[in-house]
Structure formats: C-alpha cells, structure tokens
Design an enzyme around this catalytic site. Structure first.
Site, PDB file in Angstrom:
ATOM      1  N   LYS A   1     -14.075   1.140  15.466  1.00  0.00           N
ATOM      2  CA  LYS A   1     -12.794   0.209  15.417  1.00  0.00           C
ATOM      3  C   LYS A   1     -12.147   0.484  16.888  1.00  0.00           C
ATOM      4  CE  LYS A   1     -11.117   0.354  11.176  1.00  0.00           C
ATOM      5  NZ  LYS A   1     -10.499   1.316  10.000  1.00  0.00           N
TER       6      LYS A   1
ATOM      7  N   PRO B   1      -3.362 -12.092  10.359  1.00  0.00           N
ATOM      8  CA  PRO B   1      -3.766 -11.811  11.595  1.00  0.00           C
ATOM      9  C   PRO B   1      -3.886 -10.383  12.016  1.00  0.00           C
ATOM     10  CG  PRO B   1      -1.526 -12.424  11.732  1.00  0.00           C
ATOM     11  CD  PRO B   1      -2.064 -12.776  10.361  1.00  0.00           C
ATOM     12  N   ASP B   2      -4.990  -9.786  12.889  1.00  0.00           N
ATOM     13  CA  ASP B   2      -4.983  -8.376  13.253  1.00  0.00           C
ATOM     14  C   ASP B   2      -4.010  -8.147  14.431  1.00  0.00           C
ATOM     15  OD1 ASP B   2      -5.832  -6.220  14.436  1.00  0.00           O
ATOM     16  OD2 ASP B   2      -7.639  -6.262  13.731  1.00  0.00           O
ATOM     17  N   ILE B   3      -2.880  -7.771  14.304  1.00  0.00           N
ATOM     18  CA  ILE B   3      -1.900  -7.641  15.335  1.00  0.00           C
ATOM     19  C   ILE B   3      -2.360  -6.924  16.366  1.00  0.00           C
ATOM     20  CG2 ILE B   3       0.588  -6.696  15.642  1.00  0.00           C
ATOM     21  CD1 ILE B   3       1.037  -7.176  12.490  1.00  0.00           C
TER      22      ILE B   3
ATOM     23  N   LYS C   1     -11.364  -3.131  18.486  1.00  0.00           N
ATOM     24  CA  LYS C   1     -10.002  -3.661  18.466  1.00  0.00           C
ATOM     25  C   LYS C   1      -9.743  -3.461  20.027  1.00  0.00           C
ATOM     26  CE  LYS C   1      -8.449  -2.804  14.280  1.00  0.00           C
ATOM     27  NZ  LYS C   1      -7.520  -3.427  13.422  1.00  0.00           N
TER      28      LYS C   1
ATOM     29  N   ASP D   1      -4.326  -6.533   5.294  1.00  0.00           N
ATOM     30  CA  ASP D   1      -5.422  -7.265   5.747  1.00  0.00           C
ATOM     31  C   ASP D   1      -5.485  -8.812   5.111  1.00  0.00           C
ATOM     32  OD1 ASP D   1      -6.494  -5.455   7.670  1.00  0.00           O
ATOM     33  OD2 ASP D   1      -7.712  -4.627   6.159  1.00  0.00           O
TER      34      ASP D   1
ATOM     35  N   PHE E   1      -4.029   3.090  14.984  1.00  0.00           N
ATOM     36  CA  PHE E   1      -4.203   4.254  13.885  1.00  0.00           C
ATOM     37  C   PHE E   1      -5.434   3.758  12.959  1.00  0.00           C
ATOM     38  CE2 PHE E   1      -1.268   7.915  13.193  1.00  0.00           C
ATOM     39  CZ  PHE E   1      -0.483   7.540  14.348  1.00  0.00           C
TER      40      PHE E   1
ATOM     41  N   ASN F   1       1.049  -1.179   0.156  1.00  0.00           N
ATOM     42  CA  ASN F   1       0.084  -0.091   0.101  1.00  0.00           C
ATOM     43  C   ASN F   1       1.005   1.165   0.302  1.00  0.00           C
ATOM     44  OD1 ASN F   1       0.628   0.660   3.043  1.00  0.00           O
ATOM     45  ND2 ASN F   1      -0.332  -1.169   3.243  1.00  0.00           N
TER      46      ASN F   1
ATOM     47  N   LYS G   1       8.895 -17.354 -10.431  1.00  0.00           N
ATOM     48  CA  LYS G   1       8.098 -16.370 -10.831  1.00  0.00           C
ATOM     49  C   LYS G   1       6.945 -16.823 -11.726  1.00  0.00           C
ATOM     50  CE  LYS G   1       9.012 -12.534 -14.305  1.00  0.00           C
ATOM     51  NZ  LYS G   1       9.511 -12.072 -15.340  1.00  0.00           N
TER      52      LYS G   1
HETATM   53  N1  CTP Z   1      -3.610  -3.406  12.137  1.00  0.00           N
HETATM   54  C1  CTP Z   1      -3.146  -4.551  12.669  1.00  0.00           C
HETATM   55  N2  CTP Z   1      -3.165  -5.898  11.957  1.00  0.00           N
HETATM   56  C2  CTP Z   1      -4.046  -5.945  10.757  1.00  0.00           C
HETATM   57  C3  CTP Z   1      -4.649  -4.595   9.981  1.00  0.00           C
HETATM   58  C4  CTP Z   1      -4.528  -3.558  10.933  1.00  0.00           C
HETATM   59  O1  CTP Z   1      -2.368  -4.378  13.542  1.00  0.00           O
HETATM   60  N3  CTP Z   1      -4.087  -6.977  10.220  1.00  0.00           N
HETATM   61  C5  CTP Z   1      -3.757  -2.260  12.884  1.00  0.00           C
HETATM   62  C6  CTP Z   1      -3.092  -1.167  12.148  1.00  0.00           C
HETATM   63  O2  CTP Z   1      -1.858  -1.101  12.271  1.00  0.00           O
HETATM   64  C7  CTP Z   1      -3.857   0.156  12.691  1.00  0.00           C
HETATM   65  C8  CTP Z   1      -5.175  -0.419  12.930  1.00  0.00           C
HETATM   66  O3  CTP Z   1      -4.898  -1.916  13.158  1.00  0.00           O
HETATM   67  O4  CTP Z   1      -3.181   0.484  13.825  1.00  0.00           O
HETATM   68  C9  CTP Z   1      -6.400  -0.037  12.107  1.00  0.00           C
HETATM   69  O5  CTP Z   1      -5.884  -0.389  10.739  1.00  0.00           O
HETATM   70  P1  CTP Z   1      -7.082  -0.216   9.606  1.00  0.00           P
HETATM   71  O6  CTP Z   1      -6.506  -0.905   8.360  1.00  0.00           O
HETATM   72  O7  CTP Z   1      -7.661   0.964   9.581  1.00  0.00           O
HETATM   73  O8  CTP Z   1      -8.179  -1.111   9.957  1.00  0.00           O
HETATM   74  P2  CTP Z   1      -8.645  -2.606   9.943  1.00  0.00           P
HETATM   75  O9  CTP Z   1      -8.715  -3.276  10.970  1.00  0.00           O
HETATM   76  O10 CTP Z   1      -7.651  -3.241   8.937  1.00  0.00           O
HETATM   77  O11 CTP Z   1      -9.959  -2.372   9.039  1.00  0.00           O
HETATM   78  P3  CTP Z   1     -10.384  -1.854   7.676  1.00  0.00           P
HETATM   79  O12 CTP Z   1      -9.278  -2.079   6.740  1.00  0.00           O
HETATM   80  O13 CTP Z   1     -11.539  -2.806   7.236  1.00  0.00           O
HETATM   81  O14 CTP Z   1     -10.805  -0.549   7.843  1.00  0.00           O
END
Ligand code: CTP
Length: 394
Positions: free
Chosen positions: A336, A304-306, A340, A277, A322, A211, A287
């Site tokens: 959010k 995983p959502d860290i 979270k 995500d 953030f 990104n 390749k």
């Molecule tokens: N984050 C994380 N792990 C992920 C995705 C996001 O730790 N797999 C953390 C980011 O570092 C940030 C926060 O979650 O601090 C929010 O990230 P954001 O991309 O806005 O939220 P998402 O939970 O991914 O939701 P969405 O993309 O659906 O808005």
C-alpha cells in the site's frame, strides 16, 4: 490537555459569577489543579461552599492569611501557571489598570508574572464607558488576554454587549496559552492536516453506509501536534470542539474537498480517517420504501482515493497514510505504501479487539518509504500519537 496544570481563577462581584461554577468543572474534568480566589463581593453571588466543592480546594479571600512563610498573594502568584479573572467587573478592571492592590485578587494580579486572562462581564453602559474601555486597553497593551463580552440578554433586563463570553472561549484560550508557552519550539506554527473518523455515505435521508472508526487516533494526533506547537487542522466526521481549527465533514467527497483546501499550506498531512472506498451511486432524495422484493440492490461507485491524489500532487508536504488490515499486515502495508506513494504508512491490525477501532489503545508499525519500520507497542492512543509524531517530524 491540562493534566496537572495549575489554574488560578479570580471571581469578582458580578452576576456572571454563577457561570464560573461550570468553568471550574471544565478545568477539573481535564485534571487541572484549580484554586479559586474571590473578591469579597463575589461571595454575594456564589457561595464559598459551592466553589470549594467544585474546585476540590479551599477558596482564598483573605489577604492577610499566611499559610506558610510567604504572604498569600505572592505564594499564589508564584505557584500557578495562569490566572483567569472571570467575570471581571468594571471595578476590578480599573483597579488592575491603575495597579491598585486592595484585596487578595488584585494583589495577586499585580504580582502575577505569567499569563492573565480577563473576561469582563457587566451592564452595557458600564462596558461602553470610555474609562472602562481605556482601562481595558491599558491591560491589553501590557499583555493581558482580554476575552470580550458578548451581545445578548443581560441580568439587568436589557439587551446589549456585556454578557460574559462563552465559557468554551475561556477554556480554549487557557489550553492554547498553557500549551504554547514554548515559542522557541522548532515546530511552532508548522501546519499539520489530520483526518479522522469514518466517512458517512448516504443511501437516503435516513440511512447511510459507514464503518466503526471512532476518530480517536486522528484526534490524538491533532491534540499531541497542538501540544508540540504545530498548527493542526482536524478534518473529522466526529465533531469535537478544540482550541485549534476543526472542520466537520460527512462523506469521502466532502473530506476530499476539505483536505484539498488546506493542502497547499500544509507541512504535514496525516490521513487517519477510514474513508469509504465506495458510495451509493444514486442516493435517493426520499426515504426508500420497503418493497415486496426480498432483495434490495444498491449500486455503489468508487470514491476517489484522497491519499493517493495528495501524494501525486505533493510538493514540500510530508504525507502519512494509515492502513487497517485484518491479515498479512506487513505485506499489505508495504504494498500500500508503494501503491499510494506516501512518505509513511502506519499499519494496525484490526482483527485484534484490544486495540484499534473504537478502543483507547493501539499498537502500530510505522513503515517509511525507505524500507524502515518501527513497531510501537500497545499503549494509549495519545502515547502512540506522540511516538508517531516523533518519527514523522524528524
Ligand atoms: N484513503 C483515502 N481515500 C480512500 C480510501 C482510503 O485517502 N478512498 C486513505 C485512508 O485515509 C488511509 C489509507 O488511504 O490513510 C489506507 O486506507 P485503507 O482503507 O487501508 O486502504 P485502501 O486503499 O482503501 O485499500 P483496501 O481498503 O482495499 O485495503
């Protein structure tokens, strides 16, 4: 991080003197005020004109020139924040250890009451000489910062210890000392883990999904935290050398394991990274070749959502997330924050081109878990970082 700081550089007579030209540029790039002082022999290795041009200042050599009412060595000793003697020759090291003041550089060092960094450089035999080692120990014991020379190919044609240490070491030590002189600071040595940059999810050995995150916001938070006396660990996909711990990672999975390693001892965690995500389910080892089909399907699996995992594991830590939103900023942010389970969520509007991703500016709203919000108006990312730290450190 050296804006307006006054750096005095002492150059002695050694071949490594030519390297100090680059060191001067490193300080000037950081807006420091640089004054060079040379021993008479230093000018056999590098010219006054070069040093003057690079430092944008005169070069001091004459002890008996009196620019104002103060003798010159006292004026420099009073005015400058730090004194870096590099390269420090065996001769100058020994004079300093004995308190001899027979030229401008040694006289300033004797009068200097702020930090002094010594970076010796000389032939291996001279460096290993017991008298020189004893003199270096004298200087170390009275508080001089000694940056040991390195092993390598020396100008005298031999291999061994004696090369001036890497300039980055001198530079980093200067920043560390000048930003940490306030030891009474209540934040001193509190550990803050900051993530930055967009994660990189490989498709095959040459392609990836990522990104537009530049990592600038996370970097600004780590830099400002460091200036406040905290101990940052920056976990980033955009490696940059800093005088504090920086870990480079690529994917979300790598970022997760790096954050987990630092988490237990952390006091604060700021997840400024844009974590992907999803990642490619079956990353190709080779390749991927173009096929006859017009469509290539990539299967993605959830990362995983860290942040969420940290929040459910949290003990004493203050955890900050953030969120980048392109619409319904406030509602999405509050949702959010709850989902979270973090202490603070910093929301920014990525639909605006003048702030956020890749920009040096930002405008954010800080939401906390008690329902309070603080809007931080558009300004440079370092200013925003200071204000964010102000809120979360309270
Ligand atoms: N984050 C994380 N792990 C992920 C995705 C996001 O730790 N797999 C953390 C980011 O570092 C940030 C926060 O979650 O601090 C929010 O990230 P954001 O991309 O806005 O939220 P998402 O939970 O991914 O939701 P969405 O993309 O659906 O808005």
């Amino acid at each position: 991080m050296l804006n307006g700081k006054k750096v005095l550089i002492g150059i002695t007579g050694g071949i490594a003197a030519y390297k100090i030209c680059e060191l001067i540029r490193m300080y000037k790039r950081q807006n420091a005020i640089v004054q060079v002082v040379c021993t008479p022999n230093a000018l056999n290795f590098v010219t006054k004109l070069t040093l003057q041009n690079l430092s944008q200042n005169n070069v001091a050599t004459d002890e008996f020139e009196i620019p104002d009412f103060k003798p010159e060595h006292i004026a420099y000793a009073n005015d400058y924040d730090i004194f870096i003697i590099a390269p420090a020759s065996a001769n100058t090291i020994s004079k300093l250890a004995a308190g001899i003041c027979d030229n401008l550089l040694t006289s300033i060092a004797c009068a200097f009451q702020k930090p002094i960094i010594i970076a010796p450089a000389m032939n291996t035999g001279m460096y290993e000489n017991k008298i020189i080692q004893k003199n270096l120990k004298i200087l170390k014991d009275i508080g001089y910062q000694i940056l040991e020379p390195e092993d390598g190919f020396l100008a005298c044609g031999t291999n061994g210890k004696g090369r001036l240490c890497d300039l980055n070491k001198i530079f980093d030590k200067t920043i560390e000392i000048l930003n940490r002189d306030n030891f009474s600071n209540k934040h001193f040595q509190k550990k803050i883990v900051v993530t930055a940059g967009g994660t990189i999810e490989d498709i095959d050995p040459v392609r990836y999904i990522s990104n537009y995150s530049s990592g600038k916001m996370g970097l600004a938070i780590a830099d400002e935290a460091f200036k406040l006396g905290l101990e940052p660990v920056l976990i980033t996909t955009k490696y940059i050398q800093r005088p504090y711990k920086v870990k480079e990672v690529k994917s979300a999975l790598e970022m997760k394991s790096a954050v987990e390693q630092e988490f237990q001892k952390a006091d604060y965690v700021v997840m400024a990274a844009a974590v992907a995500d999803y990642r490619v389910k079956n990353k190709s080892e080779q390749k991927i070749k173009k096929s006859a089909d017009d469509i290539l399907m990539l299967e993605l699996v959830k990362n995983p959502d860290i942040l969420k995992a940290l929040c459910s594991d949290k003990k004493h830590q203050i955890i900050v997330g953030f969120c980048a939103e392109s619409e319904n900023l406030e509602n999405n942010a509050l949702e959010k924050l709850k989902q979270k389970g973090c202490d603070f969520l910093i929301a920014n509007d990525i639909s605006r081109k003048d702030i956020g991703f890749n920009s040096d500016y930002n405008e954010v709203t800080v939401f906390d878990k008690f329902g309070n919000s603080t809007k931080l108006d558009r300004t440079g990312k370092n200013e925003i970082a200071k204000k964010i730290l102000d809120i979360i450190l309270k």
